[in-house]
Scaffold this motif. Sequence first.
Motif, short mmCIF file in Angstrom:
data_model
loop_
_atom_site.label_atom_id
_atom_site.label_comp_id
_atom_site.label_asym_id
_atom_site.label_seq_id
_atom_site.Cartn_x
_atom_site.Cartn_y
_atom_site.Cartn_z
N LEU A 117 5.91 10.10 2.93
CA LEU A 117 6.14 8.98 2.00
C LEU A 117 6.96 9.47 0.82
O LEU A 117 6.56 10.38 0.10
CB LEU A 117 4.81 8.42 1.52
N THR A 118 8.11 8.87 0.61
CA THR A 118 8.97 9.25 -0.52
C THR A 118 9.41 8.04 -1.34
O THR A 118 9.72 8.17 -2.52
CB THR A 118 10.24 9.96 -0.01
N HIS A 119 9.47 6.86 -0.71
CA HIS A 119 9.98 5.65 -1.35
C HIS A 119 8.99 4.50 -1.19
O HIS A 119 8.14 4.53 -0.29
CB HIS A 119 11.32 5.23 -0.74
N HIS A 120 9.11 3.50 -2.03
CA HIS A 120 8.31 2.29 -1.84
C HIS A 120 9.05 1.10 -2.45
O HIS A 120 9.94 1.26 -3.29
CB HIS A 120 6.91 2.42 -2.46
N ALA A 121 8.68 -0.08 -2.01
CA ALA A 121 9.17 -1.31 -2.63
C ALA A 121 8.15 -1.75 -3.68
O ALA A 121 6.95 -1.53 -3.52
CB ALA A 121 9.35 -2.41 -1.59
N THR A 122 8.64 -2.34 -4.74
CA THR A 122 7.78 -2.80 -5.83
C THR A 122 8.00 -4.28 -6.05
O THR A 122 9.15 -4.74 -6.15
CB THR A 122 8.07 -2.03 -7.12
N VAL A 123 6.90 -5.04 -6.17
CA VAL A 123 7.00 -6.48 -6.35
C VAL A 123 6.08 -6.89 -7.51
O VAL A 123 4.90 -6.52 -7.52
CB VAL A 123 6.55 -7.24 -5.08
N PRO A 124 6.59 -7.64 -8.49
CA PRO A 124 5.72 -8.11 -9.58
C PRO A 124 4.79 -9.21 -9.11
O PRO A 124 5.15 -10.03 -8.26
CB PRO A 124 6.72 -8.63 -10.62
N LEU A 125 3.58 -9.23 -9.65
CA LEU A 125 2.60 -10.27 -9.35
C LEU A 125 2.49 -11.20 -10.55
O LEU A 125 2.25 -10.75 -11.68
CB LEU A 125 1.22 -9.65 -9.06
N GLY A 126 2.68 -12.48 -10.29
CA GLY A 126 2.59 -13.44 -11.40
C GLY A 126 2.42 -14.85 -10.91
O GLY A 126 2.52 -15.15 -9.71
N ALA A 127 2.13 -15.73 -11.85
CA ALA A 127 2.02 -17.17 -11.56
C ALA A 127 2.50 -17.91 -12.79
O ALA A 127 1.91 -17.81 -13.86
CB ALA A 127 0.59 -17.56 -11.23
N GLY A 128 3.61 -18.63 -12.67
CA GLY A 128 4.21 -19.27 -13.84
C GLY A 128 4.65 -18.22 -14.83
O GLY A 128 5.36 -17.28 -14.48
N ASN A 129 4.21 -18.37 -16.08
CA ASN A 129 4.58 -17.42 -17.12
C ASN A 129 3.59 -16.25 -17.23
O ASN A 129 3.79 -15.34 -18.02
CB ASN A 129 4.66 -18.13 -18.48
N GLU A 130 2.52 -16.30 -16.45
CA GLU A 130 1.52 -15.22 -16.50
C GLU A 130 1.90 -14.08 -15.58
O GLU A 130 2.33 -14.30 -14.45
CB GLU A 130 0.14 -15.77 -16.11
N ARG A 131 1.72 -12.85 -16.07
CA ARG A 131 2.01 -11.66 -15.31
C ARG A 131 0.73 -10.87 -15.12
O ARG A 131 -0.06 -10.70 -16.05
CB ARG A 131 3.06 -10.81 -16.04
N PHE A 132 0.51 -10.36 -13.90
CA PHE A 132 -0.76 -9.71 -13.59
C PHE A 132 -0.63 -8.24 -13.22
O PHE A 132 -1.55 -7.47 -13.42
CB PHE A 132 -1.47 -10.44 -12.45
N GLY A 133 0.52 -7.83 -12.65
CA GLY A 133 0.66 -6.44 -12.23
C GLY A 133 1.73 -6.29 -11.18
O GLY A 133 2.67 -7.09 -11.10
N ILE A 134 1.59 -5.26 -10.32
CA ILE A 134 2.62 -4.98 -9.31
C ILE A 134 1.99 -4.59 -7.98
O ILE A 134 0.90 -4.02 -7.92
CB ILE A 134 3.58 -3.86 -9.78
#
Length: 370
Positions: A117-134
């Motif tokens: 394992l050397t690489h990964h994809a990253t995606v933000p977690l959110g709903a509307g204007n709220e942000r929760f993590g990745i």
Amino acid sequence: MAEENKDIGILKEIAELLNEGTDTNDVLSGVLKRLLQVTGLQTGWIFLMDEHGTHHLAADEALPPALANNDKQRMCQGGCWCVNKYNNKKLTKATNIMECKRIEDAIDENAGETCGLTHHATVPLGAGNERFGILNVGSPYKTHFQKNELALLEAVAYQIGTALKRIKLTQREQETALIAERNRLARDLHDSVNQLLFSLSLTARAGVEMTEQDEVKQTFGYIQDLAQDALGEMRALIWQLRPLGLENGVVSALKSYAEMLGLSIEANITGAASIPVTVEEALWRIGQEALANCKKHSQTTETSLTFHTAKDEVVMSIKDRGCGFHSGENLEIPSLGLKSMKTRTEALNGQFHLKSKPGSGTEIEIHIPY
């Protein structure tokens, strides 16, 4: 067309899992595991982030030893590129992260196998204007994600964000319902048991005045004393269930509670920031316990309350000038009440400090971020 149908099927499975759960960690763990199964990816983890940018590992699946060693310590502390990008608000969509800094550091430090394992994809977690993590996902020797793969991950992340918001709202509703139930119970106690005890006290008092026999007088006097003690306990219980005056702020409520206990309290208040309801409720419960301890154990009625609010933290201190006791970092907390205060504080990521010496009084100091 077949690929689109497959993606729709994956999204349907994920949606069903997300709709079933109410516990954040269980939901995230289940969804992450299923996502990896249906996409053929092998490794993943989810960081939830607070408003201060601090992350915690909420779910993980099949971490290589280099990341899993030492109780996943490498994942639970320190910064990395994806976390920094999220905190800088530059992570707005599913992104190829070319290399994983945590993996790179583990290799440099010879911390264990990375299993390719050397690489990964990253995606933000959110709903509307709220942000929760990745959400981070990857596989051994996979160094790039195609557009359709990123699009699918982004769709899943939207679903996860919506589920997190739903769980958050559900928990808030439950807290509101709990407060309403406490209020109802407090009203019932006040209208029934409290009135009965008051009537018993009056009846016993009348009995003392009506009889001429000393033994009967003593019995009625004893009953009256018991009724008065029970009334005091009942009033304290009603206060704990329904903090009258909390609508005017926790300091006002604590001052009233101290007066009800017969304590003299000196209050020093600084700062003017508004604090969240959950924090205010916790401070109220902690303050009640601290003042009750002053009444029961300090052998004094002199207490002081210091309350400071800043833009990101509230600090509360309650101190008495009583008998005190031996305390220290290496000594066990001596009572269930003090342990309860510490637990309530740490449940909100706060810090609990206890200071006491024989003859020098006792002070509890609470720091809670928000």
